[in-house]
Design an enzyme around this catalytic site. Sequence first.
Site, PDB file in Angstrom:
ATOM      1  N   HIS A 132       0.809  -1.290   0.121  1.00 55.10           N
ATOM      2  CA  HIS A 132      -0.024  -0.112  -0.149  1.00 55.10           C
ATOM      3  C   HIS A 132       0.892   1.198  -0.102  1.00 55.10           C
ATOM      4  O   HIS A 132       2.045   1.283   0.270  1.00 55.10           O
ATOM      5  CB  HIS A 132      -1.112   0.093   1.272  1.00 55.10           C
ATOM      6  CG  HIS A 132      -0.352   0.500   2.590  1.00 55.10           C
ATOM      7  ND1 HIS A 132      -0.453   1.607   2.955  1.00 55.10           N
ATOM      8  CD2 HIS A 132       0.171  -0.207   3.503  1.00 55.10           C
ATOM      9  CE1 HIS A 132       0.243   1.531   4.197  1.00 55.10           C
ATOM     10  NE2 HIS A 132       0.837   0.509   4.439  1.00 55.10           N
ATOM     11  N   CYS A 133       0.432   2.171  -0.638  1.00 54.48           N
ATOM     12  CA  CYS A 133       1.062   3.565  -0.430  1.00 54.48           C
ATOM     13  C   CYS A 133       0.147   4.596   0.594  1.00 54.48           C
ATOM     14  O   CYS A 133      -0.506   3.934   1.443  1.00 54.48           O
ATOM     15  CB  CYS A 133       1.071   3.967  -1.938  1.00 54.48           C
ATOM     16  SG  CYS A 133      -0.328   4.616  -2.841  1.00 54.48           S
ATOM     17  N   ALA A 134       0.198   5.861   0.175  1.00 55.40           N
ATOM     18  CA  ALA A 134      -0.569   6.770   1.407  1.00 55.40           C
ATOM     19  C   ALA A 134      -1.891   6.601   1.055  1.00 55.40           C
ATOM     20  O   ALA A 134      -2.816   7.003   1.933  1.00 55.40           O
ATOM     21  CB  ALA A 134      -0.134   8.247   0.781  1.00 55.40           C
TER      22      ALA A 134
ATOM     23  N   ARG B  74      -3.812   4.016  -1.260  1.00 51.98           N
ATOM     24  CA  ARG B  74      -4.435   3.014  -2.200  1.00 51.98           C
ATOM     25  C   ARG B  74      -3.598   1.797  -1.719  1.00 51.98           C
ATOM     26  O   ARG B  74      -2.411   1.553  -1.414  1.00 51.98           O
ATOM     27  CB  ARG B  74      -4.378   3.177  -3.614  1.00 51.98           C
ATOM     28  CG  ARG B  74      -3.124   3.437  -4.248  1.00 51.98           C
ATOM     29  CD  ARG B  74      -3.105   4.088  -5.601  1.00 51.98           C
ATOM     30  NE  ARG B  74      -3.191   5.678  -5.523  1.00 51.98           N
ATOM     31  CZ  ARG B  74      -3.451   6.273  -6.426  1.00 51.98           C
ATOM     32  NH1 ARG B  74      -3.585   5.688  -7.591  1.00 51.98           N
ATOM     33  NH2 ARG B  74      -3.967   7.687  -6.525  1.00 51.98           N
TER      34      ARG B  74
END
Length: 621
Positions: A25-27, A29
Site C-alpha cells: 500500500h501507499c498513502a 491505495r
Amino acid sequence: MSYEQLGKDIIQSVGGEKNINNVIHCATRLRFTLNDEQKVDKEKLDKMEGIIGAVSKGGQFQVIVGTHVADVYKEISKSISPSSNSGDNTVKKPIGTLIFDVISRSFSPLIGALAGAGMLKALLTVLTSLNILAADGETYKVLAGASNAVFYFLPIFLGITLSIRLGVNAYVGGAIGAALLEPNITGLASVESPHFLGIPLVMSDYSSSVFPIFIAICIYALLDKQLRKFIHKDLQLFLVPMLCLMLIVPLTILVFGPFGVNVGNLIGDAIVFLSSKSGIITGAIVGISWTYLTVLGLHWGLVPIILENIAKGGDPIYAMAGMAIFAQLGVALGIFLKTKDKKLKTLAGSTFLPGALSGVTEPIIYGLLTRYKRTFIYVSIAGGLGGAMSGLAGVKMEVFAFVSVLSLPAFSPLAIQAIIALGTIILATVITMFFGFEDKKKANAVEEISNGVEEKTNTEKSEVILPHAVKSTTIVSPLAGNVIPLSSVDDAAFASEAMGKGMAIEPSEGKLYSPVSGVVSTIFRTGHCIAVVSDDGVEVLIHIGIETVKLKGKYFDVKVEEGATVKQGDLLIEFDLEQIKNEGYQSTTPIIITNTANYSDVIGTKKAAIKPGEDLMTVVV
C-alpha cells in the site's frame, strides 16, 4: 466502519486469497499484483462503502481507500497467507502488458517537453501565417530551434528514459542515441557505399525516430546485465560502458536501425493506407476506441507510430483520435450545464477548462465518465462521428502536441479540423443534456433527499444561532514552487478530488515544511507522504511526487516522528528533487484536505508561484 470486514470484502472482490500474488500500500491505495484480473468484481468494489474507487494501472490493480489505507492493509495482511504478501513482484505479466508499460514509462517523463515544444510549433505556425514572423528571420529561427530540439534529439532523450525504465546506465543509453546523430556517423550518408569492417551500411536519418532507439536500448540492457556477470567489479565502471558502446552503436546502424525504421514505416504506411481507402471507417474506429485505450493505458503504444508519421510529414491517427478528447470535453460541459449539484458542477467545470486548454482529460475520464458510465456511450458516438469526419477530410497532425483547443494550429487543414472539433463538442454536450448522465431512479432519489434537506433547513432556520462570524483556517504553502490546480495532476485519485479538495505544487527545492500548527498524524514508511492535523482539526495530506512510493524511501529524509507536535513552518521532510526526476518520476506534489466534507469550501490561491509560508488555501467552516 469495521476495517476487518472491509478487508475481507476487498479480498473477496479481487478474486480471493489465492488470486493475490502480492499486496502493498501507499498513502491512499492498496496495490494488488493479481494472478488473474478477470476474477475482480470491479463494480462491487466501486460501490463498496469505504472505497473511493478501483483502477488497473501499471500492471497493478489499485483499490483507492483513502487515508485509512494502513488500517485496511493490516486487516488484509492478517487474512492472507505470507506467500501472498511476500513483497515479491516477479509475477509474470503478459508480453503486451510489459511492452506498453515500457513505452508508457519511457514517454511519460518527456510528455511535458513534447507538449510544450509542440505548442510552440503551433504558435509559430499561427505567427507565420499571420505574417507576424518571417520564416527566414532570425527571431523565427531561434524559436524554431527551441521547438524542434526535443523532437530532433528524441533518440537521446528516449535513450535516457528507456534506460532508466530498464534499470541500466541512463547516460550510456543517451550516448547510444546521441551517436546516431553524431556528425561523423550522419556524414556517412554522403559517402558512396559506406561500410563497417567490410559490412555495407544502410544509412538512415535517425532524428525524431523512435523504433530504432527502442530496439537498441532493449538489447543494450540485456548486454549490460550479461557483461556484469563476467567482468570484475573493479573494471565494470569503464569496461562495461565501453563494450556496450562499441557493440551496440555499430549493431544499431547495421541491424537495429534499418529494422526499426522499416517496422515504423510499415505500421505508419498501413494506417495511412487504411485511411486513404476508407477514412470514414478508420476514423470512426479510432475515435470510438481512443477513450477506452486511454482508460487501459494502451494509448501510449500508439505514440511511437504517431511520432514516426509526423517525422514523415503528418499523422492522421491523432487527428482522428483527438475527436474522442473533444467528445470528453463535450460531456463535461453537458454535465456542467445540466446538473444542479454544486459540487458536481464545480468538478465538471474544473475538469473541462484544463482539458480544453491542455488536452489532459484523465480527470474527466476518472472523475465523470467512470462515475456516470452511460456517458461512455455519448463519448463513443460523438468521438466516432468526429473521427470519421476527420478521416474523411484527410486531416493530419503536422507537429506533436496534446490535442486541445490551443493546439488546433498543429493540424492541417486547420479550418476543417476546428469545425469538426467544435461540432464534436457540441454534439457530446447536447446528447449529455438531452439524455442525462445518471440513472433516473438515482437522480430522483438524490433530488428528494436534496429537497428534504432544503425544507428542513428552511424550517429550522429561525432556530440557528451564529455566535460569531464564519470561521476559516489558512493553510500555508509547505513548498517553494509553481502552483497548479489539482485537476491538472497526473493521477486520477487526486485530480478528480476523490481524496478531497486541495492544490498542487511543482516544487523548485527539496524541502517540505508544515503548512499548519498541529500534530503529525501519519508518516508513510517510504517518507514520500505525510499527514498533519491542524490544531482546529483540518486534516492536510501532502504527497511528494506521483508514484514515488516505488522509490521505497530512496531520496527522502523525514525530520519528524509520527505523533510529533509541530508548528507552522517546521521542516518535515527533505528530499532530493533532482534524483527523483532523474529516476523518471514526476515531482508534482498534491496538498489535500482529506476531511473536506466537514467544511463548506476550500479556496485556493490564484498565485502562479509561491514560497513556503505564503497563503495557499483557505478552509471555510
